[in-house]
Scaffold this motif. Structure first.
Motif: not given
Length: 72
Positions: A6, A30-31, A34, A38
């Protein structure tokens, strides 16, 4: 639990999936989380511009083909 996977930046295929999903308005939360936590904005901007260019050229090619086959 904290999964080490993750904390890695998104892969090329994950970024491509995210750009395509965002282009069509179906990006998951969720994507998106992310990507923002990140990923690098410059990578997504470049991939978005390339996706838009390829998409536009594909549409142009399809229209040109249809017009040619229609004999116009």
């Amino acid at each position: 639990m904290n999964d080490p996977a993750d904390n890695k930046p998104p892969s090329f295929w994950q970024m491509l999936h995210s750009v395509m999903a965002a282009a069509f308005g179906v990006q998951s939360g969720k994507n998106r989380t992310r990507d923002f936590s990140h990923g690098k904005a410059s990578h997504f901007l470049l991939m978005g511009l390339l996706f838009t260019l390829v998409f536009a050229l594909t549409l142009y090619g399809i229209v040109t083909l249809v017009v040619h086959l229609a004999g116009v």
